[in-house]
Design an enzyme around this catalytic site. Structure first.
Site, PDB file in Angstrom:
ATOM      1  N   VAL A  11       0.829  -1.208   0.000  1.00 14.85           N
ATOM      2  CA  VAL A  11       0.000   0.000   0.000  1.00 14.85           C
ATOM      3  C   VAL A  11       0.863   1.257   0.000  1.00 14.85           C
ATOM      4  O   VAL A  11       0.618   2.193  -0.770  1.00 14.85           O
ATOM      5  CB  VAL A  11      -0.953   0.000   1.209  1.00 14.85           C
ATOM      6  CG1 VAL A  11      -1.676   1.340   1.333  1.00 14.85           C
ATOM      7  CG2 VAL A  11      -1.956  -1.134   1.091  1.00 14.85           C
ATOM      8  N   LYS A  35      15.258  -3.419   1.946  1.00 15.97           N
ATOM      9  CA  LYS A  35      14.157  -2.992   1.067  1.00 15.97           C
ATOM     10  C   LYS A  35      14.439  -1.607   0.500  1.00 15.97           C
ATOM     11  O   LYS A  35      14.263  -1.366  -0.706  1.00 15.97           O
ATOM     12  CB  LYS A  35      12.836  -2.988   1.826  1.00 15.97           C
ATOM     13  CG  LYS A  35      11.639  -2.569   0.977  1.00 15.97           C
ATOM     14  CD  LYS A  35      10.372  -2.432   1.801  1.00 15.97           C
ATOM     15  CE  LYS A  35       9.853  -3.784   2.251  1.00 15.97           C
ATOM     16  NZ  LYS A  35       8.522  -3.639   2.937  1.00 15.97           N
ATOM     17  N   LEU A 153      -7.341  -0.696  -2.982  1.00 16.55           N
ATOM     18  CA  LEU A 153      -6.525  -1.120  -4.120  1.00 16.55           C
ATOM     19  C   LEU A 153      -6.648  -2.632  -4.332  1.00 16.55           C
ATOM     20  O   LEU A 153      -6.554  -3.399  -3.384  1.00 16.55           O
ATOM     21  CB  LEU A 153      -5.056  -0.763  -3.890  1.00 16.55           C
ATOM     22  CG  LEU A 153      -4.744   0.697  -3.549  1.00 16.55           C
ATOM     23  CD1 LEU A 153      -3.248   0.863  -3.326  1.00 16.55           C
ATOM     24  CD2 LEU A 153      -5.249   1.623  -4.642  1.00 16.55           C
ATOM     25  N   LYS A 207     -14.065   0.602   5.311  1.00 14.00           N
ATOM     26  CA  LYS A 207     -13.081  -0.287   4.693  1.00 14.00           C
ATOM     27  C   LYS A 207     -13.393  -1.752   5.008  1.00 14.00           C
ATOM     28  O   LYS A 207     -13.421  -2.612   4.125  1.00 14.00           O
ATOM     29  CB  LYS A 207     -11.678   0.089   5.193  1.00 14.00           C
ATOM     30  CG  LYS A 207     -10.581  -0.931   4.884  1.00 14.00           C
ATOM     31  CD  LYS A 207     -10.356  -1.113   3.397  1.00 14.00           C
ATOM     32  CE  LYS A 207      -9.176  -2.057   3.146  1.00 14.00           C
ATOM     33  NZ  LYS A 207      -8.928  -2.262   1.728  1.00 14.00           N
ATOM     34  N   GLY A 260      -8.398 -15.440  -1.042  1.00 11.44           N
ATOM     35  CA  GLY A 260      -7.175 -15.412  -0.238  1.00 11.44           C
ATOM     36  C   GLY A 260      -6.595 -14.020  -0.304  1.00 11.44           C
ATOM     37  O   GLY A 260      -7.308 -13.041  -0.484  1.00 11.44           O
ATOM     38  N   CYS A 263      -5.813  -9.162   2.236  1.00  7.54           N
ATOM     39  CA  CYS A 263      -6.889  -8.336   2.784  1.00  7.54           C
ATOM     40  C   CYS A 263      -8.084  -9.134   3.292  1.00  7.54           C
ATOM     41  O   CYS A 263      -8.400  -9.088   4.482  1.00  7.54           O
ATOM     42  CB  CYS A 263      -7.360  -7.337   1.725  1.00  7.54           C
ATOM     43  SG  CYS A 263      -6.122  -6.093   1.298  1.00  7.54           S
TER      44      CYS A 263
END
Length: 434
Positions: A11, A35, A153, A207, A260, A263
């Site tokens: 995100v 990262k 998203l 959400k 799956g 989220c």
């Protein structure tokens, strides 16, 4: 505007890159030095179509930067987004807010001047209140507002979803903060994306309610698919028949092995726990989560049945491992339970996925990986299509028939026409079709 994005996972990275593409100055922060080093070198930590080009372009134009320390970015920011992970907490299923709390404490000490702190992470109702309390406790002198701005998203289509959203939900208790959010999203006005300003708690619940409703649609059509198989109906025609009703809509009515990803599983569980704590249980969502968990294992049994009732000593080829196409995400993927069920039945499993095999190695044991679909199918006693990648939609069925040990195709996504597959010489099983 200047934006600090705390968390450079799925995100945070997508949102940060898209905000930069709008013309804002964005700093994406992450605690993981490896990262950040990879991002600075142009290597993406996730697979998402178009993301690498988007990041490279905005870094080159000086609008997007990466760092492991948030101090400088937060001090300069008009808006600071919290986009850290909120996984299910081990033991009780509640959302783990430890990363959100830690981010709030750090942000509090780094803020300079009026700052809008935006919760982008998916969090239970009331989390914004807690973030505000923490910041106020750490910095009584700070001038700030806490806003909820949930993300909607879809993995595999995240950039398009960010730039052409159905809606933008902003939960704000402060008019000045709402104006900052409108300015951040002003570039989307050309697309006429509606901005829905609500209370903070309403935005947080919106959400969870959205994801739970979509999960319910998926589970509903999967149960209809099981009924179709028993009574001789076709679930794809049923889905079309109900989906053409505008009150229902056609999306998320594709029968398959269950949902799956990062989220739906954790968000439905978190909503269930929130409702239980509020002494207002959501029985429909509880059932959806239970049915979906059972379905994944049931798909393994479906493969066993297609193989004559036993897979002991057989080689089963699995095409598609990620929970959906166009991502490398293996979190709660149906393939995990299916592969484990086949292995429990004594089968050896070989698999191929265009993007997910590296991640699959971290969650699946004793699986062999192939270089392409045909190498995967070679010598197999059955071929199971689990994830509907485009690369699997037009396989050469006659070639497969020649290289496989037994002509069994189990299509868990209903990609192929039954008559076409049977004409090629296969025993064919799909979902919810006669």
């Amino acid at each position: 505007m200047r934006v600090a994005m705390i968390g450079s996972g799925y995100v945070g990275l997508v949102s940060g890159a898209c905000f930069a593409d709008f013309g804002h100055e964005v700093a994406c922060i992450d605690k993981d030095p490896a990262k950040i080093a990879a991002l600075e070198a142009g290597r993406m930590p996730i697979y998402e179509p178009g993301l690498e080009d988007l990041v490279r372009r905005n870094v080159a134009q000086g609008r997007l930067a990466f760092a492991t320390d948030l101090t400088e970015a937060v001090a300069a920011a008009d808006a600071v987004f919290i986009a850290v992970g909120t996984p299910s907490r081990r033991g009780d299923g509640h959302a783990d807010l430890s990363y959100v709390v830690a981010a709030a404490r750090e942000i509090a000490h780094a803020m300079r001047g009026y700052t809008v702190v935006v919760t982008k992470s998916t969090v239970p109702v009331g989390t914004g209140d807690e973030v505000e309390r923490i910041i106020r406790e750490e910095r009584p002198d700070a001038e700030f507002a806490v806003v909820s701005n949930p993300e909607f998203l879809r993995e595999g289509a995240a950039i398009a979803d960010f730039k052409r959203p159905d809606r933008i939900v902003v939960g704000a208790e402060d008019a000045r903060a709402a104006d900052v959010m409108r300015e951040l999203y002003r570039p989307l006005y050309l697309n006429q994306a509606p901005i829905l300003v609500t209370s903070r708690r309403t935005a947080e619940l919106t959400k969870y309610a959205a994801n739970a409703f979509l999960a319910t649609k998926i589970t509903f059509i999967n149960e209809m698919a099981d009924l179709c198989e028993k009574v001789g109906a076709d679930v794809q025609d049923v889905a079309r028949g109900i989906g053409l009703d505008n009150r229902i809509g056609s999306k998320f009515l594709h029968a398959g092995p269950g949902y799956g990803g990062s989220c739906f599983p954790k968000d439905t569980l978190a909503l269930i726990k929130t409702a239980q704590d509020a002494e207002c249980p959501v029985r429909i969502v509880e059932t959806v989560a239970a049915v979906n968990d059972q379905r994944k294992r049931a798909m393994g049994r479906k493969v066993v049945a297609a193989c004559g009732g036993s897979v002991r000593g057989k080689r089963i080829a699995v095409l598609g491992l990620t929970f959906k196409p166009n991502t490398d995400d293996m979190r709660d993927a149906p393939s995990i339970a299916i592969v484990q069920a086949l292995q429990d039945g004594g089968a050896s499993v070989v698999a191929y996925d265009p993007e997910g095999m590296e991640q699959a190695r971290t969650v699946l044991d004793d699986v062999a990986y192939a270089r392409d679909p045909y190498a995967c199918a070679e010598g197999a006693d059955a071929l199971v299509l689990v994830t509907e990648w485009d690369a699997f939609r037009a396989l050469d069925l006659r070639r497969l028939r020649q290289i496989m040990a037994a002509p069994v195709l189990v299509d868990l996504r209903n990609v192929y026409r039954p008559d076409e597959v049977r004409e090629a010489g296969f025993a064919y099983a799909s979902v919810g079709r006669p």
